[in-house]
Design a protein around this motif. Structure first.
Motif, PDB file in Angstrom:
ATOM      1  N   MET A   1      19.214  -1.490   3.210  1.00 63.75           N
ATOM      2  CA  MET A   1      18.317  -2.645   3.253  1.00 63.75           C
ATOM      3  C   MET A   1      17.219  -2.412   4.281  1.00 63.75           C
ATOM      4  SD  MET A   1      18.346  -5.657   1.573  1.00 63.75           S
ATOM      5  CE  MET A   1      19.554  -6.914   1.428  1.00 63.75           C
ATOM      6  N   LYS A   2      17.557  -1.713   5.352  1.00 67.43           N
ATOM      7  CA  LYS A   2      16.603  -1.493   6.444  1.00 67.43           C
ATOM      8  C   LYS A   2      15.404  -0.668   5.987  1.00 67.43           C
ATOM      9  CE  LYS A   2      16.459  -2.448  10.877  1.00 67.43           C
ATOM     10  NZ  LYS A   2      16.162  -3.805  11.305  1.00 67.43           N
ATOM     11  N   ASP A   3      15.634   0.387   5.170  1.00 70.88           N
ATOM     12  CA  ASP A   3      14.524   1.222   4.716  1.00 70.88           C
ATOM     13  C   ASP A   3      13.541   0.422   3.863  1.00 70.88           C
ATOM     14  OD1 ASP A   3      15.506   3.432   6.030  1.00 70.88           O
ATOM     15  OD2 ASP A   3      16.565   4.203   4.288  1.00 70.88           O
ATOM     16  N   TYR A   4      14.073  -0.413   2.991  1.00 72.89           N
ATOM     17  CA  TYR A   4      13.198  -1.249   2.165  1.00 72.89           C
ATOM     18  C   TYR A   4      12.404  -2.209   3.041  1.00 72.89           C
ATOM     19  CZ  TYR A   4      15.746   0.350  -1.955  1.00 72.89           C
ATOM     20  OH  TYR A   4      16.296   1.114  -2.953  1.00 72.89           O
ATOM     21  N   LEU A   5      13.044  -2.749   4.053  1.00 76.66           N
ATOM     22  CA  LEU A   5      12.375  -3.673   4.963  1.00 76.66           C
ATOM     23  C   LEU A   5      11.223  -2.975   5.687  1.00 76.66           C
ATOM     24  CD1 LEU A   5      12.558  -6.618   5.843  1.00 76.66           C
ATOM     25  CD2 LEU A   5      14.077  -5.903   7.670  1.00 76.66           C
ATOM     26  N   ASN A   6      11.455  -1.751   6.135  1.00 74.33           N
ATOM     27  CA  ASN A   6      10.401  -0.988   6.811  1.00 74.33           C
ATOM     28  C   ASN A   6       9.246  -0.668   5.860  1.00 74.33           C
ATOM     29  OD1 ASN A   6      11.829  -0.968   9.222  1.00 74.33           O
ATOM     30  ND2 ASN A   6      12.801   0.993   8.784  1.00 74.33           N
ATOM     31  N   GLU A   7       9.588  -0.256   4.636  1.00 64.64           N
ATOM     32  CA  GLU A   7       8.555   0.051   3.639  1.00 64.64           C
ATOM     33  C   GLU A   7       7.730  -1.194   3.317  1.00 64.64           C
ATOM     34  OE1 GLU A   7       7.697   2.918   2.088  1.00 64.64           O
ATOM     35  OE2 GLU A   7       9.158   4.080   3.204  1.00 64.64           O
ATOM     36  N   LEU A   8       8.404  -2.332   3.133  1.00 61.29           N
ATOM     37  CA  LEU A   8       7.701  -3.564   2.813  1.00 61.29           C
ATOM     38  C   LEU A   8       6.851  -4.046   3.986  1.00 61.29           C
ATOM     39  CD1 LEU A   8      10.328  -5.576   0.753  1.00 61.29           C
ATOM     40  CD2 LEU A   8       8.241  -4.488  -0.072  1.00 61.29           C
ATOM     41  N   THR A   9       7.338  -3.857   5.197  1.00 59.20           N
ATOM     42  CA  THR A   9       6.557  -4.254   6.370  1.00 59.20           C
ATOM     43  C   THR A   9       5.232  -3.512   6.395  1.00 59.20           C
ATOM     44  OG1 THR A   9       8.520  -4.829   7.674  1.00 59.20           O
ATOM     45  CG2 THR A   9       6.513  -4.326   8.899  1.00 59.20           C
ATOM     46  N   LEU A  10       5.269  -2.212   6.184  1.00 57.06           N
ATOM     47  CA  LEU A  10       4.042  -1.416   6.158  1.00 57.06           C
ATOM     48  C   LEU A  10       3.123  -1.854   5.028  1.00 57.06           C
ATOM     49  CD1 LEU A  10       5.522   2.134   6.894  1.00 57.06           C
ATOM     50  CD2 LEU A  10       4.203   0.678   8.456  1.00 57.06           C
ATOM     51  N   LEU A  11       3.701  -2.130   3.866  1.00 60.80           N
ATOM     52  CA  LEU A  11       2.918  -2.555   2.716  1.00 60.80           C
ATOM     53  C   LEU A  11       2.272  -3.928   2.977  1.00 60.80           C
ATOM     54  CD1 LEU A  11       3.866  -1.876  -0.859  1.00 60.80           C
ATOM     55  CD2 LEU A  11       3.154  -4.172  -0.294  1.00 60.80           C
ATOM     56  N   PHE A  12       3.033  -4.861   3.520  1.00 61.06           N
ATOM     57  CA  PHE A  12       2.489  -6.182   3.846  1.00 61.06           C
ATOM     58  C   PHE A  12       1.372  -6.065   4.876  1.00 61.06           C
ATOM     59  CE2 PHE A  12       5.792  -7.956   1.442  1.00 61.06           C
ATOM     60  CZ  PHE A  12       5.743  -9.336   1.452  1.00 61.06           C
ATOM     61  N   GLN A  13       1.567  -5.223   5.893  1.00 62.72           N
ATOM     62  CA  GLN A  13       0.533  -5.031   6.914  1.00 62.72           C
ATOM     63  C   GLN A  13      -0.756  -4.523   6.284  1.00 62.72           C
ATOM     64  OE1 GLN A  13       2.438  -2.351   9.668  1.00 62.72           O
ATOM     65  NE2 GLN A  13       3.387  -4.012  10.825  1.00 62.72           N
TER      66      GLN A  13
END
Length: 78
Positions: A1-13
């Motif tokens: 779950m953490k990797d997806y969260l990191n990927e989505l954080t970068l995408l949202f930014q």
């Protein structure tokens, strides 16, 4: 779950042009000023491109927070 969260954080930014965004699974559109209905569409398109998946309208309508988005991504990538 953490990797997806990191990927989505970068995408949202990137999509929302705000490097201060730090997502959690509980983060929702009310928590981020830039996350309006138009940007939601851009986010969905970019998430689909990033993970090479397609969401149905009914799936997208069920999302209440980032955790729901991650669950949908994981289901599509099974």
């Amino acid at each position: 779950m953490k990797d997806y969260l990191n990927e989505l954080t970068l995408l949202f930014q990137e999509v929302l042009e705000n490097e201060d965004i730090n997502l959690t699974e509980e983060t929702n559109a009310h928590d981020i000023d830039e996350w309006d209905s138009i940007n939601h569409i851009y986010l969905v398109v970019e998430i689909e491109k990033k993970f090479n998946i397609k969401f149905s309208s009914s799936q997208i309508l069920e999302w209440k927070n980032v955790g729901d988005i991650i669950t949908s991504i994981k289901e599509k990538l099974k």
